[in-house]
Enzyme design. Sequence first.
Site: not given
Length: 441
Positions: A103, A204, A212, A359
């Site tokens: 509006h 971690d 990894h 991850d």
Amino acid sequence: MKDLSALIQENGAVQDRSIYWDEDIYELEQERIFARSWLFLTHESQIPLPGDFVTTRMGEDEVIVSRHSDGSLQAYLNSCPHRGNQVCYAEMGNAKSFTCAYHGWAFGTDGKLTNVPLEGDTYYSDINKDRFGMQSVAQIDSFRGLIFATFDAGAPSLNEWLGDMGWYLDSFMDVPGGTELLGPSMKSILDCNWKVTVENFIGDGYHVGWAHAAALDAIKSPLSFMKGNAAFDPKDNGGIQVATRGGHGMGIIWDMAAALHVNPAYHEWLEYRGAQVREKQGERAEKLLKGHWNASIFPNCSFLHGTNTFKHWQPRGPRSIEVVTWTLVEKEMPQELKEYLAVMMMMTFGTAGMLETDDGENMEGCTGSNRGWMTRQGKIYSGMGQINEGPNSEWPGIVNEGFVAETSYRGFYRTWADMMSGKSWEEMARGDGRRSIKEVA
Ligand code: FES
Ligand SMILES: [Fe+2]
């Protein structure tokens, strides 16, 4: 809902699996954690000029964060007080005002209502515009360029909220010229609970050599020695893991800040800056600056100092998050170094980064397995290193000498449990994350 007091047990070392899955727990998190905590919004470098704005989320609430014409920082709900429509659909930009598409109510860059179409003809000027601005946050502040806000007027100041975490951050953020986030951000959706990502980034060090392994091998950087855990030496576990008051925490590997990089320019930069930091803040700060950090700021913001990654984990229900990622650099770095670091960040922890995808799959697995009703009745454990941690003469917080531990997990979940149980700020200040198992016993 399960008994709230039983969701986190054993000084933060045991988590009930329902906290990663249940809708009612997630809804309570919105009320008791996201509506009370100081939450990361953006960095001052993203909105340097009057009229600059970004849109982001505080919990599930959409907010506009802007630099007002007087230079002040403002943040307010991105929802029109007339009929509730979303007012701004852009992710960032520069605006003199925000006009609702429905509006046509218009708002200033401080969120205040400035114009109502047909105000005299339809409302007969019987509308108090001061009453109908977009709802502002209760407090907004910045720390070394990082802008945070809270919906809780009674929350402690941002400096108190960060506590010792602020001291740690200063080692690499309180530098000449300060820091900046290189944007625009990268965004992706992960089908996991928001806490799974925060706990991974809070320190971690356990998964790095394992999850990894292939990526570390492919990158061929100084950090490659960690692949497969083969080189792990418990007697030379060179780093620390820290839980600071308020649920923040980190794992730091000494002398590894630039270890994912093969370009000597970053190593040289750390030597140059390290000498200045030592001069101003002392040897401990230089050691921190030259370490590689996994860190999280409670509740849902994480970074990797050294790999120049800055992440905002925005919850989208109990089993989904939007991951927003920037490159975090120092403003005074040479342009070529910034560009190199941005490319390296994209290759490692960007949306399609080699380590990010390692991850992501594990994070989705940690959440998705709770789909099974029977699985969800169980517990999971973060008890590693409990007998090796405690107050430390050199480093603030609860400290584990060695970066592979779950000390910082436990600090995060103790604060999570305190907030979920509805403790007052005074109660939390008296008993927050400074407890190690030795002190509790
Ligand atoms: S909903 Fe925004 S002007 Fe009506
Ligand atoms: Fe990782």
